[in-house]
Design an enzyme around this catalytic site. Structure first.
Site, mmCIF file in Angstrom:
data_model
loop_
_atom_site.group_PDB
_atom_site.id
_atom_site.type_symbol
_atom_site.label_atom_id
_atom_site.label_comp_id
_atom_site.label_asym_id
_atom_site.label_seq_id
_atom_site.Cartn_x
_atom_site.Cartn_y
_atom_site.Cartn_z
ATOM 1 N N SER A 20 56.282 41.957 15.672
ATOM 2 C CA SER A 20 56.812 43.159 15.008
ATOM 3 C C SER A 20 56.452 44.423 15.793
ATOM 4 C CB SER A 20 56.193 43.309 13.604
ATOM 5 O OG SER A 20 56.534 42.230 12.778
ATOM 6 N N ASP A 65 56.827 45.790 -1.353
ATOM 7 C CA ASP A 65 58.248 45.476 -1.143
ATOM 8 C C ASP A 65 58.990 46.772 -1.445
ATOM 9 O OD1 ASP A 65 60.944 44.905 -1.544
ATOM 10 O OD2 ASP A 65 60.518 42.849 -2.145
ATOM 11 N N VAL A 66 59.628 47.348 -0.431
ATOM 12 C CA VAL A 66 60.197 48.697 -0.603
ATOM 13 C C VAL A 66 61.443 48.737 -1.491
ATOM 14 C CG1 VAL A 66 59.242 49.692 1.523
ATOM 15 C CG2 VAL A 66 61.466 48.516 1.586
ATOM 16 N N ALA A 96 69.306 43.478 7.026
ATOM 17 C CA ALA A 96 70.730 43.305 6.702
ATOM 18 C C ALA A 96 70.997 41.817 6.667
ATOM 19 C CB ALA A 96 71.615 43.974 7.760
ATOM 20 N N TYR A 164 75.935 44.859 15.992
ATOM 21 C CA TYR A 164 74.898 45.645 15.293
ATOM 22 C C TYR A 164 75.449 46.190 13.965
ATOM 23 C CZ TYR A 164 70.517 48.213 15.002
ATOM 24 O OH TYR A 164 69.278 48.674 14.619
ATOM 25 N N LYS A 171 71.337 52.922 10.532
ATOM 26 C CA LYS A 171 70.490 53.739 11.416
ATOM 27 C C LYS A 171 71.024 55.178 11.514
ATOM 28 C CE LYS A 171 67.379 50.663 12.555
ATOM 29 N NZ LYS A 171 66.119 50.661 11.786
ATOM 30 N N THR A 202 62.344 40.477 18.359
ATOM 31 C CA THR A 202 61.500 40.362 17.151
ATOM 32 C C THR A 202 62.261 39.477 16.159
ATOM 33 O OG1 THR A 202 62.550 42.273 16.110
ATOM 34 C CG2 THR A 202 60.578 42.715 17.436
HETATM 35 P P1 NAD Z 1 60.429 42.729 12.266
HETATM 36 O O1 NAD Z 1 61.281 41.669 11.643
HETATM 37 O O2 NAD Z 1 59.178 42.308 12.882
HETATM 38 O O3 NAD Z 1 60.128 43.890 11.229
HETATM 39 C C1 NAD Z 1 60.979 44.215 10.158
HETATM 40 C C2 NAD Z 1 60.062 44.436 8.981
HETATM 41 O O4 NAD Z 1 60.799 44.871 7.833
HETATM 42 C C3 NAD Z 1 59.321 43.148 8.557
HETATM 43 O O5 NAD Z 1 57.932 43.393 8.521
HETATM 44 C C4 NAD Z 1 59.836 42.905 7.151
HETATM 45 O O6 NAD Z 1 58.874 42.306 6.307
HETATM 46 C C5 NAD Z 1 60.138 44.330 6.718
HETATM 47 N N1 NAD Z 1 60.964 44.356 5.529
HETATM 48 C C6 NAD Z 1 62.226 43.905 5.365
HETATM 49 N N2 NAD Z 1 62.580 44.040 4.062
HETATM 50 C C7 NAD Z 1 61.514 44.600 3.418
HETATM 51 C C8 NAD Z 1 61.245 44.972 2.081
HETATM 52 N N3 NAD Z 1 62.146 44.783 1.102
HETATM 53 N N4 NAD Z 1 60.036 45.513 1.775
HETATM 54 C C9 NAD Z 1 59.098 45.701 2.731
HETATM 55 N N5 NAD Z 1 59.284 45.347 4.020
HETATM 56 C C10 NAD Z 1 60.478 44.809 4.353
HETATM 57 O O7 NAD Z 1 61.410 43.438 13.330
HETATM 58 P P2 NAD Z 1 61.248 44.772 14.193
HETATM 59 O O8 NAD Z 1 62.262 44.629 15.254
HETATM 60 O O9 NAD Z 1 59.854 45.004 14.530
HETATM 61 O O10 NAD Z 1 61.774 45.888 13.188
HETATM 62 C C11 NAD Z 1 61.023 47.050 12.878
HETATM 63 C C12 NAD Z 1 61.916 48.266 12.911
HETATM 64 O O11 NAD Z 1 62.269 48.524 14.271
HETATM 65 C C13 NAD Z 1 63.225 48.111 12.159
HETATM 66 O O12 NAD Z 1 63.557 49.337 11.544
HETATM 67 C C14 NAD Z 1 64.214 47.832 13.281
HETATM 68 O O13 NAD Z 1 65.536 48.157 12.942
HETATM 69 C C15 NAD Z 1 63.651 48.759 14.332
HETATM 70 N N6 NAD Z 1 64.125 48.528 15.696
HETATM 71 C C16 NAD Z 1 64.025 47.302 16.266
HETATM 72 C C17 NAD Z 1 64.491 47.107 17.562
HETATM 73 C C18 NAD Z 1 64.425 45.751 18.209
HETATM 74 O O14 NAD Z 1 65.151 45.511 19.182
HETATM 75 N N7 NAD Z 1 63.591 44.845 17.731
HETATM 76 C C19 NAD Z 1 65.059 48.169 18.287
HETATM 77 C C20 NAD Z 1 65.127 49.428 17.673
HETATM 78 C C21 NAD Z 1 64.657 49.600 16.388
#
Ligand code: NAD
Length: 271
Positions: A20, A65-66, A96, A164, A171, A202
């Site tokens: 993450s 849990d948000v 999503a 996406y 976003k 991730t």
């Molecule tokens: P990740 O799956 O590790 O993290 C996503 C997190 O969202 C998880 O910890 C999950 O438990 C949490 N989540 C989802 N629903 C939830 C809920 N109802 N209540 C509480 N928590 C909840 O993946 P990541 O890639 O680390 O994502 C983190 C952020 O980074 C996200 O906003 C993602 O869009 C953003 N992001 C990711 C990338 C990429 O390429 N991985 C690029 C740009 C931005």
């Protein structure tokens, strides 16, 4: 030498596992001597997040849990009751439905659209409202209140990135929310920013169809000719949470090896 976040307390939401982005951020915050509090989404994640917290020597892990207002409120009440003054909050949460990240955007269902907005965008507003009073308070040394709220976004907010889809629209709303929140909370000396990270493998990213092609394409076109290292995203989050970021609010800061500046690449010459 003093570390960048010495004396600061940070709440980090969004650690699911060691891949993450929020985990990379938690590691960097601990390295910089912040007192870190982590949250987990539900019982299924509890043990993993607690194990990661123990490794990081993070002493507090709380549920949130948000999508549940009661859990967001309970988190804030718990922190208030124990006298926590927050200096930084990191929101690393998005979701999503998989099918909405693998077919034409025009096929997105009403419920899939609403779900992506609720988890990935409204949660920032809910977290901001719940935690702002904990940041606005004077700290134990009587220093004036204020803090930094940082979320994570992606280039798909402003450009069409294949598959996406509904998350790109989420976003876009998230980045607009950052600006509105920055305007609302600025008078309380609370800064609100987003880091637009390049693609990183991730758990969430794997839900996007052909994500490995996104990684490959991104590395080829980015000025730095490589993908983004989560540690680079984390270091920018450190900067934003630190006093060095004190004049920065309402921004989207790209940490993507420069990929966002590019138009399109010409096909390789055949002559
Ligand atoms: P990740 O799956 O590790 O993290 C996503 C997190 O969202 C998880 O910890 C999950 O438990 C949490 N989540 C989802 N629903 C939830 C809920 N109802 N209540 C509480 N928590 C909840 O993946 P990541 O890639 O680390 O994502 C983190 C952020 O980074 C996200 O906003 C993602 O869009 C953003 N992001 C990711 C990338 C990429 O390429 N991985 C690029 C740009 C931005």
């Amino acid at each position: 030498m003093a570390q960048m976040l010495e004396g600061k307390t940070a709440l980090i939401l969004g650690v699911a596992n060691r891949w993450s982005l929020a985990y990379a951020i938690a590691r960097a915050f601990v390295r910089e001597d912040a007192n870190v509090i982590l949250t987990y989404q539900g019982d299924r994640q509890k043990q993993t997040v607690e194990e990661l917290a123990a490794e990081l020597k993070v002493h507090q892990v709380l549920p949130c849990d948000v999508t549940q207002d009661a859990q967001v409120d309970a988190l804030a009440s718990r922190l208030k009751d124990q006298g926590t003054v927050l200096n930084a909050v990191v929101h690393g949460i998005a979701f999503a439905n998989r099918e909405d990240l693998s077919r034409a955007f025009v096929e997105t269902s009403r419920s899939g659209f609403a779900l992506a907005q609720d988890v990935s965008v409204y949660s920032l507003v809910a977290v901001a409202r719940a935690t702002a009073p904990l940041m606005a308070a004077r700290d134990h040394n009587g220093n004036p209140g204020g803090g930094s709220l940082t979320t994570l976004t992606y280039l798909g907010s402003t450009r069409v990135v294949e598959n996406y889809n509904v998350m790109g629209v989420a976003k876009a709303a998230l980045e607009a929310s950052v600006r509105y929140l920055a305007a609302d909370l600025g008078p309380s000396n609370i800064r609100v920013n987003a880091i637009s990270a390049g693609a990183v493998k991730t758990t969430s990213a794997r839900g996007i169809r052909d994500f490995s092609k996104m990684l490959e394409g991104g590395a080829k076109m980015a000025p730095l000719r490589r993908n983004t290292d989560p540690a680079e995203v984390a270091d920018t989050a450190v900067f934003l949470a630190s006093d060095l970021g004190r004049g920065v609010t309402g921004n989207v800061i790209y940490v993507d090896a420069g990929a966002h500046i590019m138009g399109f690449a010409l096909p390789a010459s055949t002559s």
